[in-house]
Write an enzyme that holds these catalytic residues in place. Sequence first.
Site, short mmCIF file in Angstrom:
data_model
loop_
_atom_site.label_atom_id
_atom_site.label_comp_id
_atom_site.label_asym_id
_atom_site.label_seq_id
_atom_site.Cartn_x
_atom_site.Cartn_y
_atom_site.Cartn_z
N LYS A 69 6.16 -3.15 -4.39
CA LYS A 69 4.99 -2.30 -4.10
C LYS A 69 4.33 -1.96 -5.42
O LYS A 69 4.97 -1.98 -6.47
CB LYS A 69 5.44 -1.01 -3.39
N LYS B 54 11.71 -3.79 5.76
CA LYS B 54 10.61 -4.17 6.67
C LYS B 54 10.38 -5.68 6.60
O LYS B 54 10.30 -6.36 7.63
CB LYS B 54 9.33 -3.44 6.23
N THR C 59 -1.83 -5.05 11.19
CA THR C 59 -0.91 -3.90 11.19
C THR C 59 -1.14 -3.04 12.44
O THR C 59 -0.19 -2.66 13.13
CB THR C 59 -1.09 -3.05 9.91
N ASP D 11 -3.34 -1.90 0.56
CA ASP D 11 -2.70 -0.69 1.11
C ASP D 11 -3.80 0.38 1.07
O ASP D 11 -4.99 0.04 1.02
CB ASP D 11 -1.47 -0.30 0.28
P1 NDP Z 1 -6.83 3.07 4.35
O1 NDP Z 1 -7.13 3.43 2.94
O2 NDP Z 1 -7.61 2.02 5.02
O3 NDP Z 1 -6.90 4.38 5.27
C1 NDP Z 1 -6.09 5.48 5.02
C2 NDP Z 1 -6.51 6.60 5.97
O4 NDP Z 1 -5.58 7.67 5.85
C3 NDP Z 1 -7.86 7.17 5.65
O5 NDP Z 1 -8.43 7.67 6.83
C4 NDP Z 1 -7.52 8.30 4.66
O6 NDP Z 1 -8.48 9.34 4.61
C5 NDP Z 1 -6.23 8.82 5.26
N1 NDP Z 1 -5.40 9.36 4.18
C6 NDP Z 1 -4.94 8.72 3.08
N2 NDP Z 1 -4.24 9.54 2.29
C7 NDP Z 1 -4.28 10.73 2.90
C8 NDP Z 1 -3.73 11.99 2.59
N3 NDP Z 1 -3.03 12.19 1.46
N4 NDP Z 1 -3.95 13.00 3.48
C9 NDP Z 1 -4.64 12.80 4.62
N5 NDP Z 1 -5.19 11.62 4.96
C10 NDP Z 1 -5.00 10.62 4.12
O7 NDP Z 1 -5.25 2.71 4.37
P2 NDP Z 1 -4.43 1.90 5.45
O8 NDP Z 1 -4.96 2.15 6.81
O9 NDP Z 1 -4.29 0.51 4.95
O10 NDP Z 1 -2.98 2.56 5.29
C11 NDP Z 1 -2.58 3.69 6.06
C12 NDP Z 1 -1.06 3.80 6.06
O11 NDP Z 1 -0.50 2.59 6.61
C13 NDP Z 1 -0.41 3.94 4.69
O12 NDP Z 1 0.77 4.71 4.82
C14 NDP Z 1 -0.03 2.51 4.34
O13 NDP Z 1 1.01 2.43 3.40
C15 NDP Z 1 0.41 2.02 5.71
N6 NDP Z 1 0.42 0.56 5.88
C16 NDP Z 1 -0.73 -0.18 5.73
C17 NDP Z 1 -0.70 -1.53 5.95
C18 NDP Z 1 -1.93 -2.35 5.90
O14 NDP Z 1 -1.85 -3.55 6.27
N7 NDP Z 1 -3.08 -1.85 5.49
C19 NDP Z 1 0.57 -2.22 6.29
C20 NDP Z 1 1.68 -1.34 6.51
C21 NDP Z 1 1.59 -0.01 6.28
P3 NDP Z 1 -9.40 9.49 3.29
O15 NDP Z 1 -10.38 8.36 3.38
O16 NDP Z 1 -10.01 10.83 3.42
O17 NDP Z 1 -8.48 9.38 2.12
#
Ligand code: NDP
Length: 383
Positions: free
Chosen positions: A64, A52, A147, A104
């Site tokens: 990571k 990436k 993102t 993350d």
């Molecule tokens: P956040 O913690 O801000 O949000 C994560 C969201 O996904 C929440 O709504 C959470 O719900 C839900 N979630 C997390 N784990 C689970 C699970 N096991 N089952 C169901 N729902 C789940 O994280 P981000 O938005 O930053 O990240 C989301 C994804 O994007 C991840 O895969 C991350 O690696 C990827 N990513 C993020 C980047 C960034 O800049 N932030 C960059 C590139 C990729 P709940 O609150 O209930 O846990």
Amino acid sequence: MPWTDDNGNMRVNRGYRVQFNNAIGPYKGGLRLHPSVDLSIIKFLGFEQIFKNSLTGLPIGGGKGGSDFDPKGKSDREIREFCQSFMTELYRHIGADTDVPAGDIGVGAREIGYMFGQYKRLKNVYEGVLTGKGLTYGGSLARTEATGYGLIYIVQNMLEKAGDGIKGKTIAVSGAGNVAIYAAQKATELGGKVVTMSDSDGWIYDPKGVDLDVVKDIKEVKRGRISEYADRVGRAEYHNSETSKVWSVKCDVALPCATQNELDVNDAKTLIKNKVKAVGEGANMPSATEAINAFQAAKVLFMPAKAANAGGVAVSALEMSQNSQRLAWSFDEVDSKLKGIMKGIFDKTSEAAKQFSSPDDYVSGANIAGFLKVAQAMIAQGV
Ligand code: NDP
């Protein structure tokens, strides 16, 4: 990492940092705080991160990290103490020219701030050792949005190549965190209608289009649950995640933005039956391999995570540049660079797809384009 909870009990969590490849720049990749975190998860995320980061065209290697600490329900003091303890171990392995972690799942500006403060205390240097910092101490404008915005820019590129666009599309988003919220915001700005969002307990369906001010208040201000949306917005439905998922809703574009393996082959079949046109992975590897195969067989446009969500790390690299220059760029300047970077990723991905696979196979395209640069750099450096 030891820390004390609000009742005075000593707790211990395990932390990880995987420094996977630094052929093209310092190790770079987020830190995740979630009870599911183990070495295996951090390794797959670190491996993906190499390619990436290469795709962005910026000088960043792949890494990571994270911990099995569960931030849910913790007080601000507990979060602060945990973050300080984590950095007390991590600081000896990282640095602005060595390894630059970011946020993350479970790590946003608050956690980055606590970790940055602890690093500064321990090392007595003020340097861009973390990205996703607050704007008062070296953060970049547009990093919070990057993102999600980047995801929409590249999905728009993909749709435009097929003679279409986001405008007028019904969009299903999963998650309600950083990626999901800003993907929904940009998609709405471009004329799409986002009808779903979720968290790990359940999901909402709002047929008129999700009201993002309400979602931001619940998630960013009150740190509450998505079920509260249906209490506050009468027209919306709430469904428990144990009985169904957002992918059961009819949509033109599906954007998984929560976590890995959240979209399986049955979800893919449902989406295909409902005539989904495009899928863009906001989360890291949210679609199971069989689901990706089903999308590609059905000629659904599919943009994989390592290309689709690279906007976050790209703007993190721009934050590193600004820190090195001791300058701060405007929101528009960063956003327009982000747009250009996503277009560059799209072009490289489709070019490699055309050359080595078939023109719309963005999965192979992203893997090959990302891999080639890293491999060439490693060979040039004597492996
Ligand atoms: P956040 O913690 O801000 O949000 C994560 C969201 O996904 C929440 O709504 C959470 O719900 C839900 N979630 C997390 N784990 C689970 C699970 N096991 N089952 C169901 N729902 C789940 O994280 P981000 O938005 O930053 O990240 C989301 C994804 O994007 C991840 O895969 C991350 O690696 C990827 N990513 C993020 C980047 C960034 O800049 N932030 C960059 C590139 C990729 P709940 O609150 O209930 O846990």
